[in-house]
Motif scaffolding. Structure first.
Motif, mmCIF file in Angstrom:
data_model
loop_
_atom_site.group_PDB
_atom_site.id
_atom_site.type_symbol
_atom_site.label_atom_id
_atom_site.label_comp_id
_atom_site.label_asym_id
_atom_site.label_seq_id
_atom_site.Cartn_x
_atom_site.Cartn_y
_atom_site.Cartn_z
ATOM 1 N N UNK A 43 -16.879 30.929 -56.122
ATOM 2 C CA UNK A 43 -15.423 30.841 -56.035
ATOM 3 C C UNK A 43 -14.740 31.601 -57.171
ATOM 4 N N UNK A 44 -15.431 31.778 -58.293
ATOM 5 C CA UNK A 44 -14.876 32.572 -59.384
ATOM 6 C C UNK A 44 -14.794 34.044 -59.011
ATOM 7 N N UNK A 45 -15.857 34.555 -58.390
ATOM 8 C CA UNK A 45 -15.847 35.951 -57.963
ATOM 9 C C UNK A 45 -14.873 36.159 -56.811
ATOM 10 N N UNK A 46 -14.753 35.168 -55.947
ATOM 11 C CA UNK A 46 -13.792 35.299 -54.839
ATOM 12 C C UNK A 46 -12.352 35.214 -55.346
ATOM 13 N N UNK A 47 -12.134 34.465 -56.411
ATOM 14 C CA UNK A 47 -10.814 34.474 -57.043
ATOM 15 C C UNK A 47 -10.530 35.853 -57.610
ATOM 16 N N UNK A 48 -11.529 36.443 -58.283
ATOM 17 C CA UNK A 48 -11.351 37.779 -58.852
ATOM 18 C C UNK A 48 -11.049 38.801 -57.761
ATOM 19 N N UNK A 49 -11.738 38.706 -56.636
ATOM 20 C CA UNK A 49 -11.476 39.611 -55.505
ATOM 21 C C UNK A 49 -10.039 39.461 -55.037
ATOM 22 N N UNK A 50 -9.584 38.223 -54.916
ATOM 23 C CA UNK A 50 -8.216 37.970 -54.472
ATOM 24 C C UNK A 50 -7.206 38.597 -55.425
ATOM 25 N N UNK A 78 -24.197 35.486 -67.477
ATOM 26 C CA UNK A 78 -24.591 35.833 -66.119
ATOM 27 C C UNK A 78 -23.956 34.869 -65.142
ATOM 28 N N UNK A 79 -24.079 35.158 -63.878
ATOM 29 C CA UNK A 79 -23.544 34.262 -62.849
ATOM 30 C C UNK A 79 -24.300 32.938 -62.877
ATOM 31 N N UNK A 94 -23.750 32.932 -53.678
ATOM 32 C CA UNK A 94 -23.527 33.568 -54.980
ATOM 33 C C UNK A 94 -23.760 35.084 -54.935
ATOM 34 N N UNK A 95 -24.892 35.508 -54.405
ATOM 35 C CA UNK A 95 -25.205 36.943 -54.417
ATOM 36 C C UNK A 95 -24.216 37.730 -53.569
ATOM 37 N N UNK A 96 -23.795 37.157 -52.447
ATOM 38 C CA UNK A 96 -22.813 37.839 -51.584
ATOM 39 C C UNK A 96 -21.471 37.960 -52.288
ATOM 40 N N UNK A 97 -21.078 36.925 -53.014
ATOM 41 C CA UNK A 97 -19.805 36.951 -53.722
ATOM 42 C C UNK A 97 -19.812 38.007 -54.832
ATOM 43 N N UNK A 98 -20.932 38.129 -55.545
ATOM 44 C CA UNK A 98 -21.060 39.149 -56.587
ATOM 45 C C UNK A 98 -20.982 40.540 -55.973
ATOM 46 N N UNK A 116 -21.685 40.303 -64.737
ATOM 47 C CA UNK A 116 -20.809 41.196 -65.493
ATOM 48 C C UNK A 116 -20.437 42.419 -64.670
ATOM 49 N N UNK A 117 -21.412 42.978 -63.952
ATOM 50 C CA UNK A 117 -21.168 44.180 -63.137
ATOM 51 C C UNK A 117 -20.046 43.936 -62.135
ATOM 52 N N UNK A 118 -19.948 42.712 -61.624
ATOM 53 C CA UNK A 118 -18.939 42.371 -60.618
ATOM 54 C C UNK A 118 -17.515 42.491 -61.136
ATOM 55 N N UNK A 119 -17.339 42.520 -62.468
ATOM 56 C CA UNK A 119 -16.023 42.704 -63.073
ATOM 57 C C UNK A 119 -15.886 44.069 -63.750
ATOM 58 N N UNK A 120 -17.030 44.726 -64.004
ATOM 59 C CA UNK A 120 -17.032 45.887 -64.896
ATOM 60 C C UNK A 120 -17.370 47.201 -64.201
ATOM 61 N N UNK A 121 -17.324 47.249 -62.876
ATOM 62 C CA UNK A 121 -17.543 48.505 -62.166
ATOM 63 C C UNK A 121 -16.215 49.257 -62.173
ATOM 64 N N UNK A 122 -15.906 49.812 -63.326
ATOM 65 C CA UNK A 122 -14.547 50.253 -63.638
ATOM 66 C C UNK A 122 -14.441 51.772 -63.753
ATOM 67 N N UNK A 123 -13.196 52.262 -63.715
ATOM 68 C CA UNK A 123 -12.948 53.679 -63.999
ATOM 69 C C UNK A 123 -13.364 54.031 -65.419
ATOM 70 N N UNK A 124 -13.142 53.100 -66.340
ATOM 71 C CA UNK A 124 -13.538 53.313 -67.729
ATOM 72 C C UNK A 124 -14.013 51.992 -68.314
ATOM 73 N N UNK A 125 -15.147 52.033 -68.993
ATOM 74 C CA UNK A 125 -15.757 50.839 -69.570
ATOM 75 C C UNK A 125 -15.897 51.012 -71.077
ATOM 76 N N UNK A 126 -15.434 50.021 -71.823
ATOM 77 C CA UNK A 126 -15.582 50.005 -73.277
ATOM 78 C C UNK A 126 -16.384 48.778 -73.681
#
Length: 319
Positions: free
Chosen positions: A134-141, A161-162, A173-177, A204-214
């Motif tokens: 539900x945390x990853x689905x909130x992030x998707x929303x 980690x998740x 869980x894996x589908x949500x990530x 972490x990857x589920x939030x950090x697949x970004x245009x730019x990562x620091x």
């Protein structure tokens, strides 16, 4: 101050200096300025020496430091008009993930991040930053909302980690990530991400697949924790030091490998020793990353993001 294992010699010196200060406060006739100044100078030199040659395992310890600023601290320091948004509109609100609408300077943004908590009670409430489906689905929303209204997304990553519990697995869980990672890739607005502590695995990857990562100077980002890696490879979690060296999980390693785009400097002694300065450094990095994508349209942003990760994979195969 919570001292790490390798900081014990430093703790003794700073402890002696504080004892002298306490004695001077109790007895105003005592003159301890010279002794305290000498101890402070010795502690400062030792601090620089210790943090100038940290091993990879020691960097892991610093990244997990209890006093390190967390997502909530950065939001309070760097964003204004923050309006939290809760729930995944499906099952529940996951307190390991926080996010909402805010202003970064004069720019409206969507900010999303993992929150670990700052004491025992809050750490339990936030599940130590380990998100459930539900945390990853909130992030998707929230990402989809940002895309709809043309708002840049800023993600702050700090998770071991998740969450691997039974309920999380039952709820996909894996589908949500995977869906959250897909949402990152499909965003038509800029997505910039900062690893502020631990970047653990797909969580972490589920939030950090970004245009730019620091990454902060003493943060870590890896497919698995050193303890988990040691348990699998050597059947012994105490081999975590060897595992950390093999994983090459530090910001400096990952800058060299092309996984992260920039390393954000931390104050001497780590982020926990000067939280305001750390927040200021992170704010400057976010501002710089967002400015890189000003004027880019939806198609260009998606293409840049996908190329970034496809090239990363190609380089690995070529090597």
């Amino acid at each position: 101050m919570n001292y790490l294992e390798f900081e014990k010699p430093l703790a003794e010196i700073e402890g002696k200096a504080e004892e002298l200060r306490a004695m001077a406060r109790a007895n105003e006739e005592m003159d301890v300025e010279a002794a305290v100044a000498a101890l402070d100078a010795k502690a400062e030199a030792m601090l620089g020496d210790l943090y100038g040659k940290l091993s990879r395992w020691q960097k892991c310890q610093v990244a997990r430091h209890a006093d390190r600023p967390h997502c909530r601290d950065y939001i309070e320091a760097l964003f204004t008009e923050y309006t939290p948004l809760a729930g995944d509109r499906n099952f529940a609100d996951d307190h390991a993930v926080m996010g909402g609408l805010a202003r970064f300077g004069d720019r409206p943004v969507m900010v999303i991040g993992h929150e670990k908590g700052s004491d025992t009670t809050s750490r339990i409430a936030h599940n130590f930053g380990m998100a459930r489906p539900e945390g990853y689905r909130k992030a998707i929303r929230l990402m989809q909302m940002a895309d709809k209204f043309g708002l840049p997304v800023v993600s702050l990553v700090d998770t071991p980690g998740a969450y691997p519990g039974k309920g999380a697995e039952e709820r996909g869980q894996s589908e949500a990530i995977a869906r959250s990672t897909q949402a990152c890739l499909n965003l038509g607005v800029p997505l910039v991400s900062v690893i502020i502590g631990e970047g653990g695995s797909g969580g972490a990857v589920a939030f950090a697949t970004a245009n730019s990562l620091a990454m902060l100077e003493h943060s870590v980002y890896s497919v698995i924790s050193p303890e988990g890696c040691a348990s699998i490879l050597w059947k012994d979690a105490e081999k975590m030091r060897e595992a950390a060296e093999a994983l090459k999980l530090t910001a400096q390693d990952l800058l060299q490998l092309g996984v992260t785009d920039r390393v954000i400097p931390e104050p001497k002694g780590g982020a926990h020793r000067n939280r305001p300065q750390t927040c200021e450094n992170v704010g400057s990095a976010i501002s710089g990353m967002l400015s890189e994508f000003d004027g880019m349209d939806r198609a260009a942003l998606i293409a840049q993001r996908r190329k970034k990760y496809l090239d990363m994979g190609s380089a690995g195969i070529a090597a």
